[in-house]
Scaffold this active site. Structure first.
Site, short mmCIF file in Angstrom:
data_model
loop_
_atom_site.label_atom_id
_atom_site.label_comp_id
_atom_site.label_asym_id
_atom_site.label_seq_id
_atom_site.Cartn_x
_atom_site.Cartn_y
_atom_site.Cartn_z
CB THR B 112 -0.89 0.06 1.25
OG1 THR B 112 -0.04 0.26 2.40
CG2 THR B 112 -1.68 -1.22 1.45
CE LYS B 212 12.92 -16.65 7.62
NZ LYS B 212 12.25 -15.39 7.95
CE LYS B 214 12.58 -16.19 2.65
NZ LYS B 214 11.42 -15.50 3.24
CG ASP B 242 9.37 -17.34 5.66
OD1 ASP B 242 8.19 -17.40 5.27
OD2 ASP B 242 10.08 -16.32 5.53
N PRO B 243 7.84 -20.46 4.07
CG PRO B 243 5.85 -21.69 3.85
CD PRO B 243 6.80 -21.12 4.89
CG ASN B 244 8.37 -15.65 1.78
OD1 ASN B 244 9.51 -16.01 1.50
ND2 ASN B 244 8.16 -14.65 2.61
CG HIS B 341 11.17 -9.51 7.88
ND1 HIS B 341 11.31 -8.37 7.11
CD2 HIS B 341 11.08 -10.55 7.03
CE1 HIS B 341 11.30 -8.72 5.84
NE2 HIS B 341 11.17 -10.03 5.76
CB SER B 342 16.50 -9.61 7.99
OG SER B 342 17.43 -9.55 6.92
CG HIS B 370 18.45 -11.36 3.80
ND1 HIS B 370 17.31 -11.25 4.56
CD2 HIS B 370 18.07 -11.98 2.64
CE1 HIS B 370 16.29 -11.77 3.88
NE2 HIS B 370 16.73 -12.23 2.72
NE ARG B 424 14.20 -8.81 -3.73
CZ ARG B 424 14.40 -9.36 -2.55
NH1 ARG B 424 14.87 -8.62 -1.56
NH2 ARG B 424 14.14 -10.62 -2.34
#
Lengths: 445, 445
Positions: B112, B212, B214, B242-244, B341-342, B370, B424
């Site tokens: 947003t 962790k 990803k 974490d599979p997003n 989070h990063s 990261h 990105r």
């Protein structure tokens, strides 16, 4: 910055008794003198930071433990005060027992050991921030992310009251007054005309635009009449009524119906989150509280039930200025309004209230303050309300200095007291006039 | 303190492209270079404060508007940055349209205009706090109420990955690499053995205790096997997957059943608060998120539904370090855990993450970062993880200094880019290897 200069060297605690007029509430009446505690945090750099909180014995005991633990800690480390307070002196059995009672003034909802601790921490946090600000040459608001306004609006705090405490001479002189309490010249206010006269004087002296009436003193019809009289005298001005939880759900709803066209909000009409939620569900009048939501633990249930639309923050309750900002963030997140509560306090607390209020964009109601009722203070310069507002000080720290002569005199009064006034007890004060008085059970009406 | 010295004199914005390894996620793969923005707030006292945030065009546009509006404001006034950002340049139609897309990296839930603005403000707030701290000689944590710990724990961030970006030479040299990207020496990790080898190296190099992974890259069975292999190699160590949001409710529950004995938490198994709440109701495995709760607006519904037991804070998402502390207060109040989070970031952000993390008693999980994947930086000294932890700097401000040579080189790369890497786009990066690749619709499995 020499980091050593920021270490706490010493903490000085000065319990005092301050003069308080005979203001009436559901518990009884303010005593002629009420205990407060002045906290001075002195750094190795020789800077003195000021804080102020409740002065009853149970607060004083906790403050003494924390005062012993603080030397050597930097005044920047206010986040760690909570842990320090909890470990410095875990609240002992006596304090736990006392905590099960009602609070000082009886108007703070259920009293817990945690609430006592937060009230003590609040004064230490304020004093640390004051010392830090004075050391750095920055106002406290700059240590809280900066002010978002240059003045803070306050509300006139109207009380039913007597002209003088029982036994005080009508002239205001101490002759014949067992308490030695000088009456002020506000006179009695016991009916709508008296309340309107009081409001007019507040309006004239300080320009307050909002008016809050402390209710729960007389039967609701009489208090409704007072609000109606205020609405007639000051059309369109924000009006609030706060009976400190004295009413039943049905009475609260009846009052809300009667006053819905003139009330900014109705504050703690009934006791407890359940009753407040029931009222909220059945009226459009916004409900505010400083009784059913006074700690973070009480927030989730009250917000989930929609029990209140406005929370009155109070840094003495919530654990300081940073925690007050956290409460504001909670209210913002949950779409709950923010106002500010006040209990009898002096200029140190008023300065702290004003500094934190200046940083809160969410503060969308005028703040309460008892301050105009206080004729004594421990700060050298009394702040002046203009157009109902206080200017936000940009002076270092809180922007107030201690008047040591005044502090010594008020501490002397505390020392001289036989112990009866060292614990605030509005019911005991009422029994001086009415020996049969007992704290009313709520709902009273 | 001369108040004039604290006024912002100038804001310098430097968009850069930083090298990023081919880390895989549900969207695709990290591009060889990713945009970041370095914000320098320079005071009239000549002090430079540093901030870092996303560098994609839409962030850059907002940052330019805020940079124009800031001069003349004191660096203490970070509370007013939100209002300033909203009024300096109300997000225009183009940004609103862009905002309807997914975010940079596609891994931040719905994008947003407000989220974009908060990410920009976060870098300005950090830079202001850094400048203030450097001016006063105080670390940023002292400006946030003080640290409550001396080290901050981080987690190893394991990724499925290729050895090199498509086109880069196997030696890591740039020969034959259209992107000019130097490969690192970590090698590929595409199966359980590869992930375990990566974890071993993280353990050996930095002593991370938590791991962790990803996920969302391969079918769930393969990722379950990787976690199982990690659990076998590192018994009792905290593991996260974490599979997003790539999985359906049923798949998420199946994975939770398979891994319930070894997972510290499962992060964003499915997309959206509704799906997360459904999973949470049917498993004991704690769910964490940095996708369905990324703004204060999203908190009430998620907390009411019990959708998550841990929120991953991120000062870039939430609007800075003060707002991160407010989120922590919300989590404390509602009994929700806190982690961090990063996204791809450099040493300025890592310093800011560490400073704010040090002030949060509520932070009861190791933070993501990261950073070990980043071989380039704009700070003069790379922080070193020891025993999985970073020491909390007590140096003034964030405790980092800008390496202007490095900054200039990375900015030159940004200037030289034809525009394709300035935004990105992990899906576009994947299409270099797999021209038919499209961002998968979720749930993918």
């Amino acid at each position: 910055m020499d980091a050593l200069k920021l270490l706490v060297d010493e903490v000085r605690l000065t319990p005092i008794l301050i003069s308080d007029p005979p203001l009436l509430n559901v518990q009884g009446v303010h005593q002629p003198f009420t205990p407060r505690l002045v906290v001075e945090v002195i750094t190795r750099g020789g800077v003195i930071g000021l804080g102020e909180t409740y002065g009853d014995g149970v607060y004083l005991d906790l403050a003494r433990s924390l005062a012993e633990a603080l030397p050597g800690h930097p005044v920047t480390d206010v986040n760690s005060l909570f842990g320090l307070a909890a470990t410095a002196d875990p609240v002992g059995p006596e304090a736990e027992r006392d905590a099960a009672d009602v609070d000082a003034g009886g108007l703070r909802g259920v009293r817990t050991a945690d609430k006592l601790r937060l009230s003590v921490v609040s004064a230490f946090e304020t004093a640390c921030l004051d010392a830090l600000g004075k050391t750095l040459g920055l106002p406290v608001h700059a240590l809280l992310g900066g002010k978002v306004r240059d003045t803070v609006e306050y509300s006139a705090y109207l009380f039913y009251r007597w002209a003088a405490h029982p036994g005080a001479g009508p002239s205001g002189g101490p002759s014949g007054a067992p308490t030695g309490h000088p009456a002020d010249d506000w006179g009695a206010a016991l009916d709508p005309a008296g309340i309107v006269a009081q409001a007019r004087r507040f309006d004239r002296l300080y320009g307050f635009r909002s008016f809050k009436l402390k209710g729960g003193v007389f039967e609701p019809e009489r208090e409704i009449a007072a609000i109606r009289a205020l609405a007639e005298e000051f059309p369109g001005r924000p009006l609030r009524l706060d009976p400190n939880g004295a009413w039943s759900v049905e009475t609260s709803l009846a009052v809300a119906r009667e006053l819905k066209d003139v009330l900014e909000y109705l504050e703690d009409p009934a006791s407890g989150t359940g009753a407040m939620a029931e009222i909220a569900a059945r009226t459009d009048v916004p409900l505010a509280t400083n009784m059913c939501v006074t700690t973070f633990e009480e927030v989730p249930e009250a917000f989930a039930k929609g029990a209140v639309r406005i929370v009155l923050c109070d840094h003495h309750y919530w654990g300081g200025l940073h925690r007050t900002r956290e409460l504001a963030a909670l209210c913002r997140t949950y779409g709950v309004g923010l106002s500010m509560h006040s209990n009898t306090h002096l200029g140190i607390s008023l300065a702290a209230m004003t500094q934190v209020a200046a940083t809160l964009p969410e503060l969308d109601h005028a703040c309460d303050t008892h301050y105009p009722w206080q004729t004594e203070d421990v700060v050298t310069t009394r702040p002046v309300f203009r157009a109902g507002r206080l200017a936000v000080s940009d002076a270092p720290g809180l922007g107030v200095e201690l008047d040591r002569t005044a502090l010594a005199a008020l501490h002397r009064r505390w020392l001289d007291d036989d112990g009866t006034l060292r614990e605030r007890d509005d019911a005991a004060a009422m029994r001086v006039a009415d020996p049969g008085w007992r704290t009313p059970r709520v709902p009273r009406w």
